[in-house]
Design a protein around this motif. Structure first.
Motif, PDB file in Angstrom:
ATOM      1  N   MET A 244       0.817  -1.215   0.000  1.00 27.44           N
ATOM      2  CA  MET A 244       0.000   0.000   0.000  1.00 27.44           C
ATOM      3  C   MET A 244       0.848   1.262   0.000  1.00 27.44           C
ATOM      4  SD  MET A 244      -3.250   0.177  -0.374  1.00 27.44           S
ATOM      5  CE  MET A 244      -3.211   1.911   0.079  1.00 27.44           C
ATOM      6  N   ILE A 245       1.969   1.254   0.696  1.00 30.39           N
ATOM      7  CA  ILE A 245       2.824   2.452   0.708  1.00 30.39           C
ATOM      8  C   ILE A 245       3.321   2.751  -0.702  1.00 30.39           C
ATOM      9  CG2 ILE A 245       5.047   3.380   1.458  1.00 30.39           C
ATOM     10  CD1 ILE A 245       4.585   1.952   4.155  1.00 30.39           C
ATOM     11  N   GLY A 246       3.894   1.756  -1.350  1.00 32.04           N
ATOM     12  CA  GLY A 246       4.439   1.982  -2.689  1.00 32.04           C
ATOM     13  C   GLY A 246       3.376   2.336  -3.710  1.00 32.04           C
ATOM     14  N   LEU A 247       2.300   1.554  -3.757  1.00 32.51           N
ATOM     15  CA  LEU A 247       1.242   1.815  -4.736  1.00 32.51           C
ATOM     16  C   LEU A 247       0.530   3.131  -4.450  1.00 32.51           C
ATOM     17  CD1 LEU A 247      -0.359  -1.725  -5.146  1.00 32.51           C
ATOM     18  CD2 LEU A 247       0.937  -0.470  -6.869  1.00 32.51           C
ATOM     19  N   GLY A 248       0.330   3.448  -3.159  1.00 34.70           N
ATOM     20  CA  GLY A 248      -0.335   4.695  -2.816  1.00 34.70           C
ATOM     21  C   GLY A 248       0.456   5.910  -3.263  1.00 34.70           C
ATOM     22  N   VAL A 249       1.767   5.866  -3.051  1.00 36.85           N
ATOM     23  CA  VAL A 249       2.612   6.980  -3.496  1.00 36.85           C
ATOM     24  C   VAL A 249       2.582   7.098  -5.019  1.00 36.85           C
ATOM     25  CG1 VAL A 249       4.989   7.824  -3.626  1.00 36.85           C
ATOM     26  CG2 VAL A 249       4.104   6.928  -1.464  1.00 36.85           C
ATOM     27  N   LEU A 250       2.675   5.970  -5.716  1.00 41.23           N
ATOM     28  CA  LEU A 250       2.630   6.009  -7.183  1.00 41.23           C
ATOM     29  C   LEU A 250       1.298   6.560  -7.674  1.00 41.23           C
ATOM     30  CD1 LEU A 250       3.879   5.341  -9.937  1.00 41.23           C
ATOM     31  CD2 LEU A 250       2.951   3.018  -9.695  1.00 41.23           C
ATOM     32  N   ALA A 251       0.204   6.127  -7.058  1.00 44.30           N
ATOM     33  CA  ALA A 251      -1.113   6.614  -7.478  1.00 44.30           C
ATOM     34  C   ALA A 251      -1.231   8.122  -7.294  1.00 44.30           C
ATOM     35  CB  ALA A 251      -2.203   5.895  -6.686  1.00 44.30           C
ATOM     36  N   LEU A 253       1.287  10.278  -7.204  1.00 47.96           N
ATOM     37  CA  LEU A 253       2.183  10.947  -8.152  1.00 47.96           C
ATOM     38  C   LEU A 253       1.573  10.983  -9.550  1.00 47.96           C
ATOM     39  CD1 LEU A 253       5.668   9.580  -7.016  1.00 47.96           C
ATOM     40  CD2 LEU A 253       4.771  11.898  -6.714  1.00 47.96           C
ATOM     41  N   ARG A 254       0.750  10.003  -9.866  1.00 46.38           N
ATOM     42  CA  ARG A 254       0.080   9.992 -11.167  1.00 46.38           C
ATOM     43  C   ARG A 254      -1.206  10.814 -11.151  1.00 46.38           C
ATOM     44  NH1 ARG A 254       0.853   3.745 -13.379  1.00 46.38           N
ATOM     45  NH2 ARG A 254       3.084   3.909 -13.818  1.00 46.38           N
ATOM     46  N   HIS A 255      -1.650  11.216  -9.970  1.00 47.87           N
ATOM     47  CA  HIS A 255      -2.818  12.088  -9.813  1.00 47.87           C
ATOM     48  C   HIS A 255      -2.417  13.242  -8.890  1.00 47.87           C
ATOM     49  CE1 HIS A 255      -4.500   8.124 -10.861  1.00 47.87           C
ATOM     50  NE2 HIS A 255      -5.459   8.788 -11.456  1.00 47.87           N
ATOM     51  N   PRO A 256      -1.473  14.073  -9.306  1.00 44.67           N
ATOM     52  CA  PRO A 256      -0.906  15.091  -8.408  1.00 44.67           C
ATOM     53  C   PRO A 256      -1.933  16.091  -7.888  1.00 44.67           C
ATOM     54  CG  PRO A 256      -0.233  15.472 -10.700  1.00 44.67           C
ATOM     55  CD  PRO A 256      -0.855  14.116 -10.650  1.00 44.67           C
ATOM     56  N   GLU A 257      -3.035  16.278  -8.598  1.00 37.19           N
ATOM     57  CA  GLU A 257      -4.058  17.221  -8.136  1.00 37.19           C
ATOM     58  C   GLU A 257      -4.715  16.737  -6.840  1.00 37.19           C
ATOM     59  OE1 GLU A 257      -6.256  14.044 -10.269  1.00 37.19           O
ATOM     60  OE2 GLU A 257      -4.359  15.120 -10.608  1.00 37.19           O
ATOM     61  N   GLN A 258      -4.542  15.454  -6.501  1.00 38.27           N
ATOM     62  CA  GLN A 258      -5.192  14.902  -5.316  1.00 38.27           C
ATOM     63  C   GLN A 258      -4.287  14.915  -4.081  1.00 38.27           C
ATOM     64  OE1 GLN A 258      -8.053  11.873  -5.747  1.00 38.27           O
ATOM     65  NE2 GLN A 258      -7.909  11.783  -7.968  1.00 38.27           N
ATOM     66  N   ILE A 259      -3.035  15.294  -4.255  1.00 36.65           N
ATOM     67  CA  ILE A 259      -2.096  15.331  -3.127  1.00 36.65           C
ATOM     68  C   ILE A 259      -2.498  16.386  -2.113  1.00 36.65           C
ATOM     69  CG2 ILE A 259       0.314  15.799  -2.490  1.00 36.65           C
ATOM     70  CD1 ILE A 259       1.109  14.602  -5.224  1.00 36.65           C
ATOM     71  N   VAL A 260      -3.202  17.405  -2.547  1.00 35.03           N
ATOM     72  CA  VAL A 260      -3.602  18.487  -1.647  1.00 35.03           C
ATOM     73  C   VAL A 260      -4.416  17.970  -0.467  1.00 35.03           C
ATOM     74  CG1 VAL A 260      -5.718  19.037  -2.916  1.00 35.03           C
ATOM     75  CG2 VAL A 260      -4.585  20.809  -1.566  1.00 35.03           C
ATOM     76  N   ALA A 261      -5.120  16.856  -0.645  1.00 28.81           N
ATOM     77  CA  ALA A 261      -5.934  16.303   0.443  1.00 28.81           C
ATOM     78  C   ALA A 261      -5.077  15.911   1.643  1.00 28.81           C
ATOM     79  CB  ALA A 261      -6.718  15.094  -0.048  1.00 28.81           C
ATOM     80  N   LEU A 371       8.054  16.138  -4.554  1.00 27.93           N
ATOM     81  CA  LEU A 371       8.303  14.737  -4.893  1.00 27.93           C
ATOM     82  C   LEU A 371       7.736  14.408  -6.269  1.00 27.93           C
ATOM     83  CD1 LEU A 371       9.479  12.170  -3.352  1.00 27.93           C
ATOM     84  CD2 LEU A 371       7.077  11.494  -3.103  1.00 27.93           C
ATOM     85  N   ARG A 372       8.490  13.644  -7.038  1.00 32.56           N
ATOM     86  CA  ARG A 372       8.064  13.278  -8.391  1.00 32.56           C
ATOM     87  C   ARG A 372       8.700  11.950  -8.768  1.00 32.56           C
ATOM     88  NH1 ARG A 372      12.369  16.684  -8.722  1.00 32.56           N
ATOM     89  NH2 ARG A 372      13.993  16.189 -10.246  1.00 32.56           N
ATOM     90  N   LEU A 373       8.197  11.347  -9.818  1.00 38.00           N
ATOM     91  CA  LEU A 373       8.820  10.145 -10.351  1.00 38.00           C
ATOM     92  C   LEU A 373      10.155  10.512 -10.972  1.00 38.00           C
ATOM     93  CD1 LEU A 373       5.741   8.435 -12.052  1.00 38.00           C
ATOM     94  CD2 LEU A 373       6.875   7.736  -9.939  1.00 38.00           C
ATOM     95  N   ALA A 374      11.182   9.738 -10.681  1.00 39.86           N
ATOM     96  CA  ALA A 374      12.513  10.056 -11.204  1.00 39.86           C
ATOM     97  C   ALA A 374      12.560   9.922 -12.714  1.00 39.86           C
ATOM     98  CB  ALA A 374      13.552   9.143 -10.552  1.00 39.86           C
ATOM     99  N   ASP A 375      11.860   8.931 -13.245  1.00 44.79           N
ATOM    100  CA  ASP A 375      11.822   8.724 -14.690  1.00 44.79           C
ATOM    101  C   ASP A 375      10.410   8.291 -15.076  1.00 44.79           C
ATOM    102  OD1 ASP A 375      12.174   8.181 -17.329  1.00 44.79           O
ATOM    103  OD2 ASP A 375      13.802   6.732 -17.080  1.00 44.79           O
ATOM    104  N   PRO A 376       9.516   9.264 -15.308  1.00 47.19           N
ATOM    105  CA  PRO A 376       8.107   8.929 -15.580  1.00 47.19           C
ATOM    106  C   PRO A 376       7.908   7.993 -16.765  1.00 47.19           C
ATOM    107  CG  PRO A 376       8.387  11.284 -15.204  1.00 47.19           C
ATOM    108  CD  PRO A 376       9.763  10.706 -15.329  1.00 47.19           C
ATOM    109  N   ALA A 377       8.838   8.011 -17.716  1.00 48.59           N
ATOM    110  CA  ALA A 377       8.677   7.190 -18.909  1.00 48.59           C
ATOM    111  C   ALA A 377       9.063   5.733 -18.674  1.00 48.59           C
ATOM    112  CB  ALA A 377       9.520   7.754 -20.051  1.00 48.59           C
TER     113      ALA A 377
END
Length: 398
Positions: A244-251, A253-261, A371-377
């Motif tokens: 959950m920690i890893g997948l939650g962070v990835l999710a 980062l892929r939906h950055p507009e939701q980090i504000v919560a 925080l961001r993905l180091a290599d999004p591609a």
């Protein structure tokens, strides 16, 4: 990602989502698990209402497995292998009731919040280590693989000097890349350590879960039951929360507009955490259920003795639960998802899991707001051989 057709259908995933063939299976269908001589046909429940019905009906659906096929399902003289003694998921009432009543006080919300300072401390230490290592860094290595195990050690009372060794044995026992012999050896060493620890706690109970149970209940709970329960807590809790920690962070980062919560009030953070738990649902399925009698569900007859697997990810993506269940929305109100199971076997550690996740997610973005993905591609490395879904690696930068 997870397009491996050799894997059982109920554990196939496509990124965050259940696989297409799992979605097409319907609310209750027959599937084949295993291959060759080991192949077995079973039922798979995937609809939210069906899953709740099966998990919530412990009288007609038993978790107790038949190890001697000459016995009737649910027979009283059942043989239980040593590795399942103390595993609450393999117990039915009244055994289950007896054990759970003894263990539940160790998982109250009040006791979980007493762990909060330690959880915050270990999260801070792991973020310190990641920052010192420098950007980019693997979040799985520095945080996801370390925090859950440390917290569980604190919960059950493993002495701090022993924790590195204890966690290493736990991880080796779960590591599907190792040979069966090496995994078994790690499991045996893990078990021996727990038995020695329980013997010490019998003489001088500490403040951890084991000490609390032996001080309160003495010989009414056996050493083997305590050992088995601790094994269950460590193996399931570590793997699920790590995933959950890893997948939650990835999710996020892929939906950055939701980090504000995560920067909102407690209620906003709690909603966000619960939505991530629902959306990601890292456990594939709980212990299979065996029908104690013929049962009709979703216009299908499950005959006495037949087995039902419950797909938790599919149940939590059911449109009947949420009209847009495939969309992550951390602002939505919580729904009665089944990521922690349902009924008498609902996860004892649910409050602890939520506390750990909210601590990690909020602390991570407080420390690294950029925080961001180091290599999004680069293709993400998902875990495909562990008991719970997750990530093998997640390189992040800041």
């Amino acid at each position: 990602m997870s397009g491996d057709d050799s894997r059982p259908i109920h554990i196939r995933r496509q990124g965050f989502d259940p696989a297409d063939e799992l979605r097409a299976a319907g609310p209750l269908t027959r599937i084949t698990v295993g291959s060759g001589a080991d192949a077995e046909t079973t039922w798979m429940a995937a609809g939210h209402a069906v899953v709740r019905q099966v998990l919530g009906d412990h009288k007609r659906f038993s978790t107790r497995r038949r190890w001697d096929r000459r016995e009737e399902v649910g027979g009283e003289g059942i043989f239980r292998p040593r590795e399942l003694v103390g595993n609450l998921m393999d117990y039915d009432p009244p055994e289950h009731t007896r054990m759970r009543q003894k263990l539940t006080p160790g998982f109250t919300l009040r006791r979980m919040w007493r762990l909060r300072p330690y959880i915050e401390q270990i999260v801070t230490e792991r973020l310190d280590a990641m920052e010192q290592a420098g950007s980019p860094a693997d979040l799985i290595e520095f945080v996801a693989e370390e925090v859950p195990a440390a917290v569980l050690c604190e919960l059950i009372g493993v002495p701090r000097d022993d924790r590195a060794m204890f966690v290493q044995l736990c991880h080796r026992h779960l590591d599907a890349s190792l040979s069966q012999r090496r995994r078994a050896a790690a499991g045996e060493a893990f078990s021996r350590y727990l038995m020695a620890m329980i013997a010490r706690e019998r003489k001088d109970p500490g403040e951890g879960l084991i000490g609390a149970v032996v001080a309160e209940h003495g010989d009414t709970v056996t050493d083997e039951e305590l050992r088995g329960f601790c094994v269950q807590v460590m193996l399931a809790g570590d793997d699920n929360i790590s995933g959950m920690i890893g997948l939650g962070v990835l999710a996020l980062l892929r939906h950055p507009e939701q980090i504000v919560a995560l920067r909102g009030d407690d209620r906003s953070v709690d909603r966000a955490v619960d939505e991530l738990i629902r959306y990601l649902t890292v456990p594939y399925a709980p212990t299979p259920r065996s029908a104690m009698e013929d049962v009709t569900i979703a216009d299908q007859v499950i005959k006495e003795g037949e087995t039902v697997l419950c797909s938790l990810p599919m149940a939590n993506r059911d449109p009947a639960l949420l009209p847009d269940a495939d969309r992550l929305d951390v602002t939505r109100e919580s729904v009665p998802h089944v990521a922690f199971g349902h009924g008498i076997h609902h996860c004892l550690g649910a409050a602890l899991a939520r506390l750990e996740l909210r601590t990690v997610y909020t602390a991570l973005w407080q420390r690294f707001p950029a925080l961001r993905l180091a290599d999004p591609a680069k293709e993400t490395m998902f875990r495909l051989t562990t008991p719970a879904y997750g990530l093998a690696k997640l390189m992040v930068a800041w």
